[in-house]
Design a protein around this motif. Structure first.
Motif, PDB file in Angstrom:
ATOM      1  N   GLU A  22       7.280  97.975  53.131  1.00 22.68           N
ATOM      2  CA  GLU A  22       7.983  96.271  53.290  1.00 22.68           C
ATOM      3  C   GLU A  22       9.215  97.330  53.803  1.00 22.68           C
ATOM      4  O   GLU A  22      10.159  96.281  54.439  1.00 22.68           O
ATOM      5  CB  GLU A  22       8.301  96.136  51.920  1.00 22.68           C
ATOM      6  CG  GLU A  22       8.497  95.146  51.962  1.00 22.68           C
ATOM      7  CD  GLU A  22       8.513  94.390  50.308  1.00 22.68           C
ATOM      8  OE1 GLU A  22       7.343  94.199  50.274  1.00 22.68           O
ATOM      9  OE2 GLU A  22       9.296  92.906  50.522  1.00 22.68           O
ATOM     10  N   ARG A  48      11.237  96.639  57.896  1.00 28.26           N
ATOM     11  CA  ARG A  48      12.222  95.349  57.840  1.00 28.26           C
ATOM     12  C   ARG A  48      13.415  96.465  57.693  1.00 28.26           C
ATOM     13  O   ARG A  48      14.293  96.218  59.731  1.00 28.26           O
ATOM     14  CB  ARG A  48      12.830  94.875  56.424  1.00 28.26           C
ATOM     15  CG  ARG A  48      12.235  93.506  56.141  1.00 28.26           C
ATOM     16  CD  ARG A  48      13.014  93.158  54.503  1.00 28.26           C
ATOM     17  NE  ARG A  48      11.578  92.666  54.097  1.00 28.26           N
ATOM     18  CZ  ARG A  48      11.859  92.392  52.652  1.00 28.26           C
ATOM     19  NH1 ARG A  48      12.329  93.200  51.927  1.00 28.26           N
ATOM     20  NH2 ARG A  48      10.627  91.308  52.246  1.00 28.26           N
ATOM     21  N   ILE A 101      16.642  88.548  57.950  1.00 34.41           N
ATOM     22  CA  ILE A 101      15.370  89.524  57.777  1.00 34.41           C
ATOM     23  C   ILE A 101      14.316  87.265  56.681  1.00 34.41           C
ATOM     24  O   ILE A 101      13.330  87.843  57.399  1.00 34.41           O
ATOM     25  CB  ILE A 101      15.619  89.539  56.041  1.00 34.41           C
ATOM     26  CG1 ILE A 101      16.665  91.011  56.130  1.00 34.41           C
ATOM     27  CG2 ILE A 101      14.493  90.464  55.250  1.00 34.41           C
ATOM     28  CD1 ILE A 101      17.430  91.536  55.301  1.00 34.41           C
ATOM     29  N   ASP A 108      10.138  87.948  57.909  1.00 33.94           N
ATOM     30  CA  ASP A 108       9.844  88.542  56.476  1.00 33.94           C
ATOM     31  C   ASP A 108       8.316  88.157  56.843  1.00 33.94           C
ATOM     32  O   ASP A 108       7.503  88.801  56.742  1.00 33.94           O
ATOM     33  CB  ASP A 108      10.368  87.873  55.020  1.00 33.94           C
ATOM     34  CG  ASP A 108      10.619  89.438  54.501  1.00 33.94           C
ATOM     35  OD1 ASP A 108      11.033  90.229  55.125  1.00 33.94           O
ATOM     36  OD2 ASP A 108      11.076  88.681  53.667  1.00 33.94           O
ATOM     37  N   ILE A 166       6.026  90.334  58.932  1.00 34.83           N
ATOM     38  CA  ILE A 166       6.437  92.118  58.401  1.00 34.83           C
ATOM     39  C   ILE A 166       5.527  91.829  57.697  1.00 34.83           C
ATOM     40  O   ILE A 166       4.529  92.805  57.330  1.00 34.83           O
ATOM     41  CB  ILE A 166       7.771  92.208  58.007  1.00 34.83           C
ATOM     42  CG1 ILE A 166       8.982  91.822  59.343  1.00 34.83           C
ATOM     43  CG2 ILE A 166       7.527  93.666  56.802  1.00 34.83           C
ATOM     44  CD1 ILE A 166       8.786  93.182  59.676  1.00 34.83           C
TER      45      ILE A 166
END
Lengths: 492, 501
Positions: free
Chosen positions: B328, B332, B485, B489, B492
């Protein structure tokens, strides 16, 4: 309490820096700005004292980068101790700066004042940090903004000193602090300090002992501003800076940020229980003990006054680390109270060195014979501050040594007790020499005129150094003010 | 097919318009003769494109990984080939980076480009259209067309408006990228034969056998590794950067290199997850090598542009490392680092362009001791250099720190090996800053009152505006990356599910 109150002392120095920049074409107004800023900053820190003494904290988050990584502030006893010392001495140092910079007719004074104010402001930011990231942020700002101060003279010596300064500090922070911060985050999921309790850190139980120890070692090495050997030699190199920089920044603000950070990490990230359990405290204490002795021995070999003071600083800083690393109440008190005690004494010594340089142009101790009759006030202050360094009552250094000795006995470590006692002897030797030469030595070279201290610009230098010397005695006679703040942190 | 897409409720074809505006602007620019008008036209087109792209950020639905603002039109039914465009969190950010940087590219060429101005504006706008195309395409054929479409304008930018060694640099750039494209083409044909579709989201969900995954992965990986550029395919980059005009360098560093990272995220990881995990150690090793070698080479450069070019190699090493850590924080961090590198390195190239216009040199020995002469310029330069070295509080820190956390989470050894890269980035950036601000190359004393150089003027309003905007982004992302983010997110997380990591 509202966190915006906490932002005032941090912001004022930055605002002062901007004002200095804007007023660069009017030197007389420009020079007043740092003084006003310092007074305002000190006042706002003092105004927080009653609140913190009653056990209150003021905390607030400014930015959130990611859950657990924030720019946040909070003030507790340890932070207050450092913030109060730094901002209080800035008031005196800002007066001294005017006298020194004008006496020697230094160039680029605007740049000097801007960087000076930013460095102090960042130190206050570090003092009020509520987490590792905020601490790291301000720690790095200090590194960048003190570089121009070290390189101030812009000659070969200035550049090489400044380069060494930057290489040591940047390398340490990039190579050690950055991975340490990442490791703490990976293990704990947060970077916030556990400010309320020094016994329990933020590490979860049952972590890997190796990983915790490595993280701790990285922190210890990474905060190279604390000048623990072997990462100490940037400090003597930084002495090429003008003396007010050496005085406030390289005796109080910058180096104390390093020491403060180490204390903060030991007490608020790892916690005393974990350090005792893994036996990390005692190792730290031994490393600090080595630094104390070795640096004192090197200091004896130096004949340049500022170089001698620099090595003395290296050695004295390690008293603080030693005291905290004992992880016992008496040791903690002895270590932490040395933050203000050393600050007041060492800034006096540097102020004296600067005043001597400005008045007579002398740097070498061997040339200072008979100087006590030309600059009696300066040399008397030097003597008082030396007594504090040696640890003679009633000057404040005695309080430190007393509690440190008690702390070593609590841990029943005879070796460390001997370190504390023997280093006092070494201090007496290398500070005593200066004092003895000044009053009993024969003048060398050209005769120095008497009554050097009565010029108006010299008064701006002599008065601050007299005040700091007297305050050293005051804290020695009445240490309770600092003791009460420390007890907040340590518990009774 | 529709299950992957979220159509615009109003049916407004915003992405197609974004594609067409620069293209139409490019064609029209060939008919303008007056120099000033040309520049204003170029600026106007890029600013309009930027303004058109901004609503995407506000209207974007953060809660879904599906491709939004989608448009679907049938194109060649016999091949089951459709015109399909759409964006998710990953492409949105890179798209915005592209559209926001293009006005800067026009502005930084304002006085620097004097010959063939109409063609220059034409090429830049064509470039913008292709770059937007790459990020919005959801179809391998479209993707490939735009991918190749970038190659020719970039080649021209270097070959026509470049420096003295432009022939060598442009051919080298062309050949390297073309070789990569051939591999990409082969991989795409293979994808079509195996899965029977050109539609990228379907290809992501198609279960390829391991051996096929390996072929696809290696084909795509070579193409994108050349583009990003990953060690040992990086040697075209310094040559191209040094010779390219400022606008070319900015586009190259800020957007073109990101195509490689984008390709990894779009093709390599989701379409060949098993192969990606299988090859992970090799790719991590290559990324680490890029970080160290890039940093080490940057440390020895006298040419400022070459120094920044090698620093790009190191930074993109961080990006590919973050991508192939497959966790993760890594993904990011990689995406953030791509955006941040785009902003910071773009700004650094603009800064170099500014000083080159004044001193006619990019040599550190010539451009030294500027601190007293051009204080404002130096202030901006310092901010961007500090951002590039990952100073806390600036955007450079955020991406780098996330990747370091990801590395330590995945494997302590990877984290330990990454740290020298972080140290090197501080070393070369501070060395550059130290020389530019204070002293000559040998560190001998150069007192500020030395007057052997003609008076250099500090930055103008035009230059100041560009740098101020970029500075705002540096601190905004550095202190508050949350919104970015948030945007990325969902995508991702979806990508992570596809990889199974």
């Amino acid at each position: 309490m509202n966190s915006s109150v906490l932002l005032i002392p941090i912001c004022v120095p930055f605002v002062a820096a901007v004002l200095v920049m804007l007023l660069r074409s009017r030197p007389s107004v420009r020079d007043c700005v740092p003084v006003a800023g310092a007074v305002l900053t000190f006042g706002s820190v003092l105004s927080l004292v009653p609140h913190v003494m009653q056990g209150g904290t003021c905390a607030g988050t400014l930015f959130t980068l990611y859950p657990g990584i924030t720019v946040a502030f909070s003030l507790d006893g340890l932070g207050l101790l450092f913030a109060g010392t730094a901002s209080g001495l800035w008031v005196l140092a800002s007066l001294y700066c005017i006298g020194y910079m004008r006496s020697l007719d230094e160039h680029a004074q605007t740049r000097f004042y801007v960087c000076y104010a930013v460095a102090v402001g960042s130190a206050l930011g570090a003092a009020c940090s509520a987490n590792f990231f905020t601490l790291y942020l301000f720690y790095e700002i200090i590194t960048i903004f003190t570089y121009p101060l070290v390189a101030h003279h812009q000659d070969a010596a200035g550049y090489s000193g400044a380069r060494k300064y930057l290489v040591y500090l940047m390398f340490a922070s990039k190579a050690c602090l950055l991975p340490a911060m990442a490791l703490i985050y990976v293990q704990c999921g947060t970077l916030d300090f556990a400010v309320s309790d020094i016994h329990k850190g933020i590490f979860p139980a049952g972590g890997s002992r190796v990983l915790v120890s490595v993280t701790y070692a990285l922190c210890l090495l990474g905060f190279a501003k604390a000048a623990i050997m072997p990462l100490h030699s940037w400090l003597p190199a930084a002495m090429v800076a003008p003396t007010p920089v050496s005085a406030l920044l390289h005796a109080v603000v910058v180096v104390k940020v390093g020491v403060f950070s180490i204390c903060r990490v030991m007490l608020s990230v790892f916690g005393t229980e974990l350090l005792v359990q893994y036996g990390l405290g005692l190792i730290t204490a031994y490393v600090a003990g080595c630094t104390i002795i070795v640096a004192s021995v090197i200091a004896m070999t130096k004949t340049d006054l500022k170089a001698r003071l620099a090595y003395s600083t290296v050695s004295q800083l390690s008293y603080i680390v030693l005291g905290v690393a004992l992880l016992a109440p008496n040791g903690l008190v002895g270590g932490l109270i040395h933050i203000p005690n050393h600050a007041f004494a060492k800034i006096t010594l540097f102020f004296c060195a600067g005043a001597i340089l400005a008045a007579t142009g002398k740097k070498d101790i061997r040339d200072m014979g008979g100087l006590g009759y030309c600059m009696p006030v300066t040399m008397a202050a030097f003597g008082l501050a030396s007594l504090s360094m040696i640890g003679v009552p009633p000057v404040s250094g005695f309080v430190t040594k007393w509690y440190l000795a008690l702390g070593t006995l609590d841990r029943s470590s005879v070796v460390l007790l001997c370190v504390v006692l023997f280093s006092s002897l070494l201090n007496a030797v290398y500070f005593g020499e200066v004092f003895v030469r000044a009053f009993f030595g024969t003048p060398s070279g050209d005769a120095v005129p008497k009554r050097l201290e009565r010029k108006p610009l010299m008064l701006l230098m002599v008065v601050p150094l007299l005040v700091t010397a007297v305050l050293s005695v005051v804290w020695g006679l009445y240490p309770d003010f600092f003791m009460n703040i420390i007890r907040l942190q340590v518990g009774s | 097919m529709e299950k992957y897409l979220v159509f615009n409720s109003s049916g407004f074809p915003i992405l197609s318009i974004l594609l067409l505006v620069p293209l139409a602007g490019a064609v029209f620019s060939l008919f303008i003769r007056r120099e000033l008008l040309l520049k204003v036209w170029g600026l106007a087109v890029t600013v309009v494109t930027m303004l058109l792209s901004l609503p995407l950020y506000f209207l974007f639905d953060r809660g879904t990984y599906k491709y939004q603002f989608a448009e679907l039109r049938h194109w060649i039914p016999a091949l089951k080939l459709d015109y399909v465009v759409g964006i998710d969190g990953i492409s949105l950010l890179l798209l915005l980076l592209t559209t926001c940087l293009m006005p800067m590219c026009i502005l930084c060429s304002w006085n620097a480009i004097r010959e063939r101005l109409a063609e220059f504006i034409f090429v830049l706008l064509l470039m913008e259209s292709s770059m937007i195309g790459v990020f919005v395409s959801l179809n391998t054929v479209l993707f490939y067309i735009f991918w190749e479409g970038m190659l020719i304008p970039m080649y021209l930018l270097i070959a026509v408006w470049g420096g003295p060694g432009k022939d060598y640099a442009s051919i080298k750039f062309f050949l390297y990228t073309l070789v990569g494209s051939v591999f990409l083409l082969v991989a795409m044909i293979m994808l079509y034969i195996q899965a029977g579709t050109f539609f990228i989201p379907q290809l992501m969900d198609h279960p390829f056998s391991f051996i096929n995954q390996m072929f696809i992965f290696i084909g795509c990986c070579i193409a994108f590794a050349i583009k990003i550029p990953m060690y040992p395919f990086h040697t075209w980059l310094p040559a191209a950067h040094v010779e390219a005009p400022t606008a070319g360098s900015v586009i190259l560093a800020s957007v073109l290199l990101k195509m490689g990272g984008y390709g990894f995220l779009r093709f390599c990881l989701p379409m060949a997850p098993d192969a990606a995990l299988y090859c992970m150690p090799v790719l991590l090793g290559l990324s680490l090598t890029a970080v160290i070698i890039g940093g080490y080479l940057a440390l020895g450069q006298q040419d400022i542009k070459r120094l920044i070019a090698y620093s790009s190699v190191a930074h993109m090493g961080f990006v590919s490392l973050g991508i192939f850590l497959c966790n993760e924080q890594g993904l990011r961090g990689a995406l953030l680092e791509m955006i941040n590198h785009g902003i910071t390195t773009g700004a650094l190239f603009i800064c170099i362009g500014i000083i080159y216009e004044r001193t006619g040199s990019r040599d550190l020995r010539v451009n030294s001791a500027l601190g007293m002469v051009m204080p404002l310029y130096i202030a901006f330069m310092s901010i961007f250099a500090l951002s590039a070295l990952g100073f806390p509080g600036t955007n450079g820190f955020v991406g780098e720190f996330f990747i370091i956390i990801a590395a330590f989470t995945r494997n302590t050894l990877v984290g330990v090996l990454l740290i020298p890269g972080a140290v090197l980035s501080a070393a070369y950036m501070l060395r550059m800053l130290q020389k530019m601000i204070w002293a000559d190359s040998d560190g001998h004393s150069v007192h500020p009152v030395h007057c052997d150089k003609p008076a250099l003027s500090d930055i103008t309003w035009r230059e100041g505006c560009m740098l101020v905007v970029l500075t705002i982004f540096v601190f905004w992302i550095g202190l508050n990356p949350g919104p970015l983010i948030e945007v990325m997110d969902s995508s991702i997380m979806h990508l992570l599910r596809q990889v199974g990591g």
